[in-house]
Motif scaffolding. Sequence first.
Motif, mmCIF file in Angstrom:
data_model
loop_
_atom_site.group_PDB
_atom_site.id
_atom_site.type_symbol
_atom_site.label_atom_id
_atom_site.label_comp_id
_atom_site.label_asym_id
_atom_site.label_seq_id
_atom_site.Cartn_x
_atom_site.Cartn_y
_atom_site.Cartn_z
ATOM 1 N N SER A 125 0.789 -1.115 -0.124
ATOM 2 C CA SER A 125 0.041 0.151 0.030
ATOM 3 C C SER A 125 0.730 1.415 0.122
ATOM 4 O O SER A 125 1.912 1.216 0.828
ATOM 5 C CB SER A 125 -0.929 0.265 1.152
ATOM 6 O OG SER A 125 -1.586 -1.287 1.330
ATOM 7 N N ILE A 126 0.459 2.097 -0.817
ATOM 8 C CA ILE A 126 1.428 3.461 -0.976
ATOM 9 C C ILE A 126 0.557 4.618 -0.254
ATOM 10 O O ILE A 126 -0.593 4.664 -0.684
ATOM 11 C CB ILE A 126 1.400 3.840 -2.495
ATOM 12 C CG1 ILE A 126 1.861 2.510 -3.310
ATOM 13 C CG2 ILE A 126 2.723 4.735 -2.754
ATOM 14 C CD1 ILE A 126 1.475 2.536 -4.943
ATOM 15 N N LEU A 127 1.402 5.326 0.319
ATOM 16 C CA LEU A 127 0.903 6.568 0.912
ATOM 17 C C LEU A 127 0.676 7.500 -0.278
ATOM 18 O O LEU A 127 2.006 7.891 -0.736
ATOM 19 C CB LEU A 127 1.161 7.034 2.189
ATOM 20 C CG LEU A 127 0.836 8.287 2.516
ATOM 21 C CD1 LEU A 127 -0.663 8.037 3.152
ATOM 22 C CD2 LEU A 127 1.690 8.963 3.844
ATOM 23 N N THR A 128 -0.224 8.020 -0.901
ATOM 24 C CA THR A 128 -0.145 9.190 -1.885
ATOM 25 C C THR A 128 -0.673 10.440 -1.310
ATOM 26 O O THR A 128 -1.539 10.499 -0.530
ATOM 27 C CB THR A 128 -0.757 8.761 -2.965
ATOM 28 O OG1 THR A 128 -2.264 8.594 -3.030
ATOM 29 C CG2 THR A 128 -0.397 7.262 -3.611
ATOM 30 N N ALA A 129 -0.448 11.637 -2.223
ATOM 31 C CA ALA A 129 -1.162 12.637 -1.874
ATOM 32 C C ALA A 129 -1.134 13.446 -3.210
ATOM 33 O O ALA A 129 -0.453 13.063 -4.304
ATOM 34 C CB ALA A 129 -0.260 13.585 -0.918
ATOM 35 N N VAL A 130 -2.074 14.579 -3.200
ATOM 36 C CA VAL A 130 -2.307 15.508 -4.355
ATOM 37 C C VAL A 130 -1.315 16.449 -4.491
ATOM 38 O O VAL A 130 -1.907 17.416 -3.420
ATOM 39 C CB VAL A 130 -3.753 15.694 -4.590
ATOM 40 C CG1 VAL A 130 -3.700 16.587 -6.131
ATOM 41 C CG2 VAL A 130 -4.382 14.279 -5.078
ATOM 42 N N ASP A 133 -5.495 13.398 2.468
ATOM 43 C CA ASP A 133 -5.773 14.760 2.154
ATOM 44 C C ASP A 133 -4.768 16.037 2.322
ATOM 45 O O ASP A 133 -4.837 17.160 2.197
ATOM 46 C CB ASP A 133 -7.156 15.175 2.466
ATOM 47 C CG ASP A 133 -7.621 15.086 3.938
ATOM 48 O OD1 ASP A 133 -6.330 14.821 4.717
ATOM 49 O OD2 ASP A 133 -8.476 15.092 4.316
ATOM 50 N N SER A 134 -3.581 15.504 3.277
ATOM 51 C CA SER A 134 -2.646 16.671 3.706
ATOM 52 C C SER A 134 -1.366 16.094 2.934
ATOM 53 O O SER A 134 -0.439 15.661 3.473
ATOM 54 C CB SER A 134 -2.525 16.352 5.180
ATOM 55 O OG SER A 134 -1.169 16.997 5.542
#
Length: 459
Positions: A127-132, A219-220
């Motif tokens: 699982s990858i922690l992603t962000a925009v 979302d951060s």
Amino acid sequence: MTNRYGVILAAGQGTRMKSKLYKVLHPVCGKPMVQHVVDQLSTLSLQKLVTIVGHGAEKVKAQIGDKSEYALQEEQLGTAHAVMQAANHLANEKGITLVVCGDTPLITAETMEALLAQHERVGAKASILTAVAADPTGYGRIVRNAEGHVERIVEHKDATEEERTITEINTGTYCFDNEALFEALSNVSNDNVQGEYYLPDVIEILKNKGEIVTAFQTDSFEETLGVNDRYALSQAEKLMKQRINKKHMINGVTIIDPDNTYISTDSIIGSDTVIHPGTVIIGDVAIGSDCEIGPNSEIQNCKIGDRTVIRHSVAHDSSIGNDVAIGPFAHIRPASQISDKVKVGNFVELKKAVFGEGSKASHLSYIGDAEVGTNVNIGCGSITVNYDGKNKFLTKIEDNAFIGCNSNLVAPVTVGKGAYVAAGSTITNEVPNDALAIARARQVNKENYVERLNQKKNS
Ligand code: UD1
Ligand code: CA
């Protein structure tokens, strides 16, 4: 519960920092980046934490200490190669391994918990922690297929023009099924623009094997900021400062100007204390309730009681009691112990000085290597003469003594209880209890001096 392990990648030089200091040791709000990461990971009840060290290995180890085990990556051949160095510590374990970069100081334990929770819920192998990111330049991009499932990660430098328009980024934090991770690592190649073994390639390898791979989008974006250069370092500093200041304000501390107040990560401040602009609080500081600190003050490694006021002053490595008044423009140097109700006034410097309750040095003094009793008054301009050019000596001023203005107390020397020292004295011998010491030439008045002078001039 499933076993949990952690790996921190901290072997890189950090070329883009253009610094003599290894990247992960650069401080953010006074604490090295990698230490922020370690401190967050320490709250996740991991069975083992392994830090990958290389550049500056000894310094990184000295910083982190025994909170982690270490694996040495002698040559920095990429992030996948880095994780592989932990094989001796982890390869035979069953459980989940969280991998975090040492250059993401803002990552929080809560976000990592959320990543772990989703990973376990869906039974993923990775699982990858992603962000925009508003500006994703430099980050690896998350490539998703038509159904929206993660396919792979492409590094900025390897990405096509089209891939570079993707704004969902790899934050550099992942969790893996430990066995699947080490198996996949041996299949990573370095066939890319940088000639490195990329950890993100593990995603595609697992995906191609038909394993479940997920992304958890936080979302951060701010929390996942990767610090590669000094500009990003300044952004991290600002964000961390906001986080710290907000925590104190929520806890009941008034911060008049949070943009201009700098508080170290681990400092403690009591409620109803007011922090004025330009205050810098460094290291291990504990401040009680109802204090006023600042404006323009620097407090480092100090313990301060309740209702104490420190204005326009510097205090280092000292303890300061309740109801103390310091400043403006005082300098409390290390190893000073200031009891309750003491006053240290303008242009007073203390060094290794113990001040008993209620004692005062209100103006223009240097008090170094001194033991001052209770209710002592040190007059304006008085100093301890503590240094003969080679050695330092102790001055003792006992309870209720009164030191007249502009006196020199030449150490080693003791002024006894209740004794007086006449203004302008240079004291070199012990002053007994309750005595008055006068150590200066007696005043001589030459009557009509000016008249005689004028007569001389005219003759
Ligand atoms: C990496 C990711 C990128 C992600 C970004 C998030 C890779 C290839 N890329 O890029 O997808 O968006 O982080 O911030 O992983 N390190 C080692 N040994 C090495 C190389 C690196 O220990 O051989 C350590 C570094 O000290 C650093 C961390 O790994 O703490 C990340 O390396 P860095 O070079 O900063 O990777 P990025 O280019 O930022
Ligand atoms: Ca980075």
